[in-house]
Write an enzyme that holds these catalytic residues in place. Sequence first.
Site: not given
Length: 218
Positions: A89, A199, A201
């Site tokens: 990001c 992202h 994650e």
Amino acid sequence: MELTAPSSRKKVVVLDYGFGNVRSAERALAHVGADVEITRDFDRAMNAEGLLVPGVGAFAACMRGLKEARGDWIVGRRLAGGRPVMGICVGMQVLFNRGIEHGVETEGLDEWPGTVGPLKADIVPHMGWNTVDAPEGSQLFAGLPADARYYFVHSYAVHDWELEIGNPHLAAPKVTWATHGEPFVAAVENGPLWATQFHPEKSGDAGAQLLTNWIETL
């Protein structure tokens, strides 16, 4: 989607400089088999097999936090030694030459030429799931279907890839694109330096496989 586990546990440091979802990144990396530590300690960050630089918020604030944590030195010295770094990001955005937010220009880490600027779209921020257009031979997206979706949250992006490789003996960077109102850079693989605008994650099984692919290169 069946995940491919990494062959051995690799030491990964998530750089804690005050501007990233470090706990989410830690959990995601541990889930795919990495030995993860959250720290801003210079030596630990330098000596880990992989360094992950997260980032949320404003470009200028992230750059201030990075410099206070000596993150600019850490990233630069690791890359000079060919040691892997991954940005996520705003952690990707600060790798470029500069960012412009609300008319204010801030110098980035200048690992890649280019400017981070506002997205031009009917709905901003770009928040939610989107597909990407990965190049042939991508290691980052290996094993992932073309219609896999990844989670984005951002109002700024890089709209033009400016790095030119004049040396035919050097591999050209692999640049992945996505579209929200207009095309923008969604990910880059450039030697030891990889990055994603989205992202991983927060991107479910697709994000987990992508992180596994990175860890396998360490």
